[in-house]
Scaffold this motif. Structure first.
Motif, PDB file in Angstrom:
ATOM      1  N   LEU A   1      -0.515  -0.529 -14.360  1.00  0.00           N
ATOM      2  CA  LEU A   1      -0.120   0.073 -13.082  1.00  0.00           C
ATOM      3  C   LEU A   1      -1.267   0.027 -12.083  1.00  0.00           C
ATOM      4  O   LEU A   1      -2.429   0.199 -12.453  1.00  0.00           O
ATOM      5  N   PRO A   2      -0.951  -0.174 -10.796  1.00  0.00           N
ATOM      6  CA  PRO A   2      -1.994  -0.090  -9.772  1.00  0.00           C
ATOM      7  C   PRO A   2      -2.629   1.305  -9.776  1.00  0.00           C
ATOM      8  O   PRO A   2      -1.991   2.297 -10.148  1.00  0.00           O
ATOM      9  N   ALA A   3      -3.868   1.387  -9.336  1.00  0.00           N
ATOM     10  CA  ALA A   3      -4.634   2.647  -9.403  1.00  0.00           C
ATOM     11  C   ALA A   3      -3.936   3.802  -8.705  1.00  0.00           C
ATOM     12  O   ALA A   3      -3.940   4.925  -9.215  1.00  0.00           O
ATOM     13  N   VAL A   4      -3.316   3.564  -7.563  1.00  0.00           N
ATOM     14  CA  VAL A   4      -2.679   4.669  -6.838  1.00  0.00           C
ATOM     15  C   VAL A   4      -1.562   5.299  -7.667  1.00  0.00           C
ATOM     16  O   VAL A   4      -1.332   6.505  -7.607  1.00  0.00           O
ATOM     17  N   TYR A   5      -0.883   4.516  -8.482  1.00  0.00           N
ATOM     18  CA  TYR A   5       0.163   5.068  -9.337  1.00  0.00           C
ATOM     19  C   TYR A   5      -0.427   5.852 -10.493  1.00  0.00           C
ATOM     20  O   TYR A   5       0.079   6.909 -10.875  1.00  0.00           O
ATOM     21  N   ARG A   6      -1.506   5.350 -11.073  1.00  0.00           N
ATOM     22  CA  ARG A   6      -2.130   6.081 -12.179  1.00  0.00           C
ATOM     23  C   ARG A   6      -2.679   7.427 -11.697  1.00  0.00           C
ATOM     24  O   ARG A   6      -2.741   8.374 -12.450  1.00  0.00           O
ATOM     25  N   GLN A   7      -3.053   7.518 -10.418  1.00  0.00           N
ATOM     26  CA  GLN A   7      -3.595   8.773  -9.869  1.00  0.00           C
ATOM     27  C   GLN A   7      -2.494   9.745  -9.461  1.00  0.00           C
ATOM     28  O   GLN A   7      -2.681  10.948  -9.561  1.00  0.00           O
ATOM     29  N   CYS A   8      -1.367   9.239  -8.954  1.00  0.00           N
ATOM     30  CA  CYS A   8      -0.398  10.098  -8.283  1.00  0.00           C
ATOM     31  C   CYS A   8       1.008  10.071  -8.864  1.00  0.00           C
ATOM     32  O   CYS A   8       1.890  10.743  -8.351  1.00  0.00           O
TER      33      CYS A   8
ATOM     34  N   THR B   1      11.153   2.424  -3.955  1.00  0.00           N
ATOM     35  CA  THR B   1      11.169   1.053  -3.411  1.00  0.00           C
ATOM     36  C   THR B   1      11.816   0.051  -4.360  1.00  0.00           C
ATOM     37  O   THR B   1      12.113  -1.066  -3.962  1.00  0.00           O
ATOM     38  N   ARG B   2      11.997   0.417  -5.632  1.00  0.00           N
ATOM     39  CA  ARG B   2      12.540  -0.450  -6.681  1.00  0.00           C
ATOM     40  C   ARG B   2      11.623  -1.638  -6.993  1.00  0.00           C
ATOM     41  O   ARG B   2      12.026  -2.614  -7.603  1.00  0.00           O
ATOM     42  N   GLU B   3      10.353  -1.552  -6.565  1.00  0.00           N
ATOM     43  CA  GLU B   3       9.376  -2.589  -6.904  1.00  0.00           C
ATOM     44  C   GLU B   3       8.997  -2.457  -8.373  1.00  0.00           C
ATOM     45  O   GLU B   3       8.816  -1.344  -8.866  1.00  0.00           O
ATOM     46  N   ILE B   4       8.847  -3.581  -9.049  1.00  0.00           N
ATOM     47  CA  ILE B   4       8.284  -3.566 -10.398  1.00  0.00           C
ATOM     48  C   ILE B   4       6.776  -3.485 -10.205  1.00  0.00           C
ATOM     49  O   ILE B   4       6.172  -4.347  -9.583  1.00  0.00           O
ATOM     50  N   ILE B   5       6.179  -2.425 -10.710  1.00  0.00           N
ATOM     51  CA  ILE B   5       4.756  -2.180 -10.464  1.00  0.00           C
ATOM     52  C   ILE B   5       3.899  -2.334 -11.715  1.00  0.00           C
ATOM     53  O   ILE B   5       2.688  -2.268 -11.642  1.00  0.00           O
ATOM     54  N   GLY B   6       4.532  -2.533 -12.841  1.00  0.00           N
ATOM     55  CA  GLY B   6       3.781  -2.734 -14.068  1.00  0.00           C
ATOM     56  C   GLY B   6       4.634  -3.463 -15.087  1.00  0.00           C
ATOM     57  O   GLY B   6       5.863  -3.349 -15.080  1.00  0.00           O
ATOM     58  N   CYS B   7       3.983  -4.220 -15.952  1.00  0.00           N
ATOM     59  CA  CYS B   7       4.707  -4.989 -16.960  1.00  0.00           C
ATOM     60  C   CYS B   7       3.777  -5.232 -18.139  1.00  0.00           C
ATOM     61  O   CYS B   7       2.578  -5.437 -17.973  1.00  0.00           O
TER      62      CYS B   7
ATOM     63  N   PRO C   1       0.827  -1.211   0.000  1.00  0.00           N
ATOM     64  CA  PRO C   1       0.000   0.000   0.000  1.00  0.00           C
ATOM     65  C   PRO C   1       0.861   1.261   0.000  1.00  0.00           C
ATOM     66  O   PRO C   1       1.913   1.307   0.635  1.00  0.00           O
ATOM     67  N   LYS C   2       0.420   2.265  -0.734  1.00  0.00           N
ATOM     68  CA  LYS C   2       1.151   3.521  -0.858  1.00  0.00           C
ATOM     69  C   LYS C   2       0.258   4.665  -0.402  1.00  0.00           C
ATOM     70  O   LYS C   2      -0.949   4.655  -0.635  1.00  0.00           O
ATOM     71  N   PRO C   3       0.842   5.688   0.207  1.00  0.00           N
ATOM     72  CA  PRO C   3       0.054   6.878   0.530  1.00  0.00           C
ATOM     73  C   PRO C   3      -0.263   7.635  -0.757  1.00  0.00           C
ATOM     74  O   PRO C   3       0.472   7.528  -1.736  1.00  0.00           O
TER      75      PRO C   3
END
Length: 115
Positions: A105-112, A82-88, A48-50
Motif C-alpha cells: 500500500l502507498p504510505a498515505v494509506y498505511r498512515q490513514c 475511488t475504486r482504485e486498486i491500491i495494493g496487490c 494524491p490523497k489528503p
C-alpha cells in the motif's frame, strides 16, 4: 513481428494461440513476454490523497498455476471511494502474504486507512 505480438497480447490472445497463429515457438513467445515484463514498473501510481480517514477494502481470490497442486492467491486492496486498486500481492494464504499486501500500500494509506 514484435508489434503484432504486442497487439495480440493486448487482445488477450493466449501465448499458445499467438505461437500457432504466427507459426513461431511458444517458448520464444514466453521468453519475449518475460523480457517485456521486466521493463514494467512494479509500483502503482495512485492519485494524491489528503491525510484523512481513507477506507480500504481487501479481498483475495485463488487460482491454480500450471497444475492443481500449485495454488496461488491474489490479494487486492481497493480504495472504497475511488475504486482504485491500491495494493496487490500474489502468494499463498498466510500471515506473511497479508503483511506483504499491507506493505504494497502507498504510505498515505498505511498512515490513514481503515481496513
Amino acid at each position: 513481428m514484435k508489434e503484432i505480438i504486442d497487439r495480440l497480447l493486448l487482445e488477450k490472445i493466449s501465448l499458445a494461440g499467438i505461437a500457432r497463429a504466427l507459426q513461431i515457438s511458444e517458448l520464444w513467445v514466453q521468453q519475449y513476454v518475460n523480457q517485456k515484463s521486466k521493463n514494467v514498473s512494479q509500483e502503482m501510481q495512485v492519485r494524491p490523497k489528503p491525510k484523512c480517514r481513507l477506507t480500504v477494502q481487501m479481498d483475495e481470490l485463488w487460482s491454480f498455476v500450471d497444475r492443481k497442486g500449485d495454488e496461488q492467491w491474489v490479494w487486492l486492496a481497493m480504495d472504497v471511494v475511488t475504486r482504485e486498486i491500491i495494493g496487490c500481492y500474489i502468494g499463498d494464504r498466510s500471515g506473511t502474504s497479508a503483511q506483504a499486501l499491507w506493505n504494497s500500500l502507498p504510505a498515505v494509506y498505511r498512515q490513514c486507512a481503515v481496513i
